[in-house]
Write a protein that holds these residues in place. Structure first.
Motif, PDB file in Angstrom:
ATOM      1  N   ALA A 189       0.923  -1.101   0.148  1.00  0.00           N
ATOM      2  CA  ALA A 189       0.059  -0.010  -0.011  1.00  0.00           C
ATOM      3  C   ALA A 189       0.789   1.353   0.019  1.00  0.00           C
ATOM      4  O   ALA A 189       0.633   2.234  -0.692  1.00  0.00           O
ATOM      5  N   ILE A 190       1.879   1.283   0.759  1.00  0.00           N
ATOM      6  CA  ILE A 190       2.659   2.448   0.847  1.00  0.00           C
ATOM      7  C   ILE A 190       3.624   2.638  -0.532  1.00  0.00           C
ATOM      8  O   ILE A 190       3.501   3.994  -0.888  1.00  0.00           O
ATOM      9  N   ALA A 191       4.154   1.662  -0.949  1.00  0.00           N
ATOM     10  CA  ALA A 191       4.861   1.601  -2.285  1.00  0.00           C
ATOM     11  C   ALA A 191       3.985   2.275  -3.344  1.00  0.00           C
ATOM     12  O   ALA A 191       4.194   2.979  -4.173  1.00  0.00           O
ATOM     13  N   LYS A 192       2.571   1.695  -3.519  1.00  0.00           N
ATOM     14  CA  LYS A 192       1.804   2.169  -4.421  1.00  0.00           C
ATOM     15  C   LYS A 192       1.268   3.373  -4.293  1.00  0.00           C
ATOM     16  O   LYS A 192       1.345   4.291  -5.166  1.00  0.00           O
ATOM     17  N   VAL A 193       0.730   3.780  -3.127  1.00  0.00           N
ATOM     18  CA  VAL A 193       0.401   5.228  -3.116  1.00  0.00           C
ATOM     19  C   VAL A 193       1.658   6.319  -3.006  1.00  0.00           C
ATOM     20  O   VAL A 193       1.544   7.238  -3.741  1.00  0.00           O
ATOM     21  N   ALA A 194       2.769   6.102  -2.644  1.00  0.00           N
ATOM     22  CA  ALA A 194       3.994   6.868  -2.905  1.00  0.00           C
ATOM     23  C   ALA A 194       4.260   6.956  -4.330  1.00  0.00           C
ATOM     24  O   ALA A 194       4.793   8.196  -4.851  1.00  0.00           O
ATOM     25  N   GLU A 195       4.174   5.844  -5.265  1.00  0.00           N
ATOM     26  CA  GLU A 195       4.426   6.174  -6.459  1.00  0.00           C
ATOM     27  C   GLU A 195       3.394   7.147  -7.191  1.00  0.00           C
ATOM     28  O   GLU A 195       3.294   7.620  -8.231  1.00  0.00           O
ATOM     29  N   SER A 196       1.969   6.574  -6.881  1.00  0.00           N
ATOM     30  CA  SER A 196       0.911   7.299  -7.560  1.00  0.00           C
ATOM     31  C   SER A 196       0.602   8.769  -7.025  1.00  0.00           C
ATOM     32  O   SER A 196      -0.071   9.509  -7.933  1.00  0.00           O
ATOM     33  N   GLU A 197       0.872   9.080  -5.904  1.00  0.00           N
ATOM     34  CA  GLU A 197       0.776  10.399  -5.377  1.00  0.00           C
ATOM     35  C   GLU A 197       2.089  10.749  -4.334  1.00  0.00           C
ATOM     36  O   GLU A 197       1.747  11.104  -3.317  1.00  0.00           O
ATOM     37  N   PRO A 198       3.094  10.960  -5.044  1.00  0.00           N
ATOM     38  CA  PRO A 198       4.224  11.371  -4.297  1.00  0.00           C
ATOM     39  C   PRO A 198       3.936  12.768  -3.752  1.00  0.00           C
ATOM     40  O   PRO A 198       3.330  13.777  -4.458  1.00  0.00           O
ATOM     41  N   LEU A 199       4.575  13.213  -2.456  1.00  0.00           N
ATOM     42  CA  LEU A 199       4.378  14.259  -1.972  1.00  0.00           C
ATOM     43  C   LEU A 199       5.443  15.180  -2.296  1.00  0.00           C
ATOM     44  O   LEU A 199       5.472  16.602  -1.974  1.00  0.00           O
ATOM     45  N   PHE A 200       6.762  14.793  -2.938  1.00  0.00           N
ATOM     46  CA  PHE A 200       7.766  15.496  -3.280  1.00  0.00           C
ATOM     47  C   PHE A 200       7.854  15.091  -4.843  1.00  0.00           C
ATOM     48  O   PHE A 200       7.460  14.286  -5.765  1.00  0.00           O
ATOM     49  N   LEU A 247      -9.516   0.139   8.860  1.00  0.00           N
ATOM     50  CA  LEU A 247      -8.804  -0.968   9.738  1.00  0.00           C
ATOM     51  C   LEU A 247      -8.209  -2.143   9.131  1.00  0.00           C
ATOM     52  O   LEU A 247      -7.334  -2.810   9.543  1.00  0.00           O
ATOM     53  N   SER A 248      -8.884  -2.609   7.827  1.00  0.00           N
ATOM     54  CA  SER A 248      -8.512  -3.590   7.218  1.00  0.00           C
ATOM     55  C   SER A 248      -7.899  -3.316   5.647  1.00  0.00           C
ATOM     56  O   SER A 248      -7.688  -4.191   4.933  1.00  0.00           O
ATOM     57  N   ASP A 249      -7.832  -2.066   5.430  1.00  0.00           N
ATOM     58  CA  ASP A 249      -7.398  -1.641   3.902  1.00  0.00           C
ATOM     59  C   ASP A 249      -6.431  -0.564   4.179  1.00  0.00           C
ATOM     60  O   ASP A 249      -6.512   0.447   4.349  1.00  0.00           O
ATOM     61  N   PRO A 250      -5.108  -1.148   4.114  1.00  0.00           N
ATOM     62  CA  PRO A 250      -4.117  -0.182   4.285  1.00  0.00           C
ATOM     63  C   PRO A 250      -3.846   0.994   3.477  1.00  0.00           C
ATOM     64  O   PRO A 250      -3.371   1.925   3.521  1.00  0.00           O
ATOM     65  N   GLU A 251      -4.185   0.477   2.033  1.00  0.00           N
ATOM     66  CA  GLU A 251      -4.328   1.427   1.051  1.00  0.00           C
ATOM     67  C   GLU A 251      -5.455   2.605   1.106  1.00  0.00           C
ATOM     68  O   GLU A 251      -4.751   3.751   1.099  1.00  0.00           O
ATOM     69  N   LEU A 252      -6.504   2.154   1.707  1.00  0.00           N
ATOM     70  CA  LEU A 252      -7.258   3.331   1.943  1.00  0.00           C
ATOM     71  C   LEU A 252      -6.807   4.158   2.933  1.00  0.00           C
ATOM     72  O   LEU A 252      -6.868   5.565   2.796  1.00  0.00           O
ATOM     73  N   CYS A 253      -6.349   3.693   3.852  1.00  0.00           N
ATOM     74  CA  CYS A 253      -5.781   4.519   5.284  1.00  0.00           C
ATOM     75  C   CYS A 253      -4.559   5.558   4.646  1.00  0.00           C
ATOM     76  O   CYS A 253      -4.500   6.665   5.121  1.00  0.00           O
ATOM     77  N   THR A 254      -3.571   4.731   3.808  1.00  0.00           N
ATOM     78  CA  THR A 254      -2.702   5.454   3.135  1.00  0.00           C
ATOM     79  C   THR A 254      -2.813   6.689   2.288  1.00  0.00           C
ATOM     80  O   THR A 254      -2.501   7.645   2.288  1.00  0.00           O
ATOM     81  N   ARG A 255      -3.792   6.436   1.465  1.00  0.00           N
ATOM     82  CA  ARG A 255      -4.512   7.292   0.688  1.00  0.00           C
ATOM     83  C   ARG A 255      -4.964   8.304   1.311  1.00  0.00           C
ATOM     84  O   ARG A 255      -4.750   9.796   0.983  1.00  0.00           O
ATOM     85  N   THR A 256      -5.754   8.300   2.530  1.00  0.00           N
ATOM     86  CA  THR A 256      -6.502   9.362   3.140  1.00  0.00           C
ATOM     87  C   THR A 256      -5.292  10.055   3.892  1.00  0.00           C
ATOM     88  O   THR A 256      -5.381  11.502   3.844  1.00  0.00           O
TER      89      THR A 256
END
Length: 117
Positions: A38-49, A102-111
């Motif tokens: 989840a972290i890798a996917k979100v970091a690549e699709s929505e980088p903060l930098f 609580l069961s979807d780390p990608e949802l939590c990470t995107r939020t």
């Protein structure tokens, strides 16, 4: 692992290594692979930098650090008062379905990434 035919710039194995180094004896370590994905996917699709400044890797590192600080990397962490949810202890009002976070780390990470922005 590949996303749209290109090699991932944030290797899941690297993120798993960070999680394991931070919480080596966590009873929930079996969730680290899913959390790392989840972290890798979100970091690549929505980088903060900016991507040219290693933005994807820096985003992943920030997300790992924040998740460790807030929940010790426990994906189903919940505050005692029931207001703060998941890896990043996000206020439940940010979710249409807080229990899903609580069961979807990608949802939590995107939020969490949207809040960080």
């Amino acid at each position: 692992m590949e996303i749209i035919g290109a090699a991932m710039s944030v290797p899941v194995a690297w993120v798993v290594g960070l999680l394991t180094a931070l919480e080596p004896a966590a009873p929930w370590s079996a969730t680290f692979e899913k959390t790392a994905e989840a972290i890798a996917k979100v970091a690549e699709s929505e980088p903060l930098f900016a991507v040219e400044d290693k933005g994807e890797e820096r985003t992943a590192a920030i997300l790992v650090a924040l998740a460790w600080y807030e929940s010790r990397l426990k994906p189903n962490a919940r505050s005692k008062n029931g207001r703060w949810y998941c890896l990043y202890q996000v206020d439940r009002s940010y979710f249409s379905e807080p229990e899903k976070a609580l069961s979807d780390p990608e949802l939590c990470t995107r939020t969490a990434t949207k809040i960080l922005r």
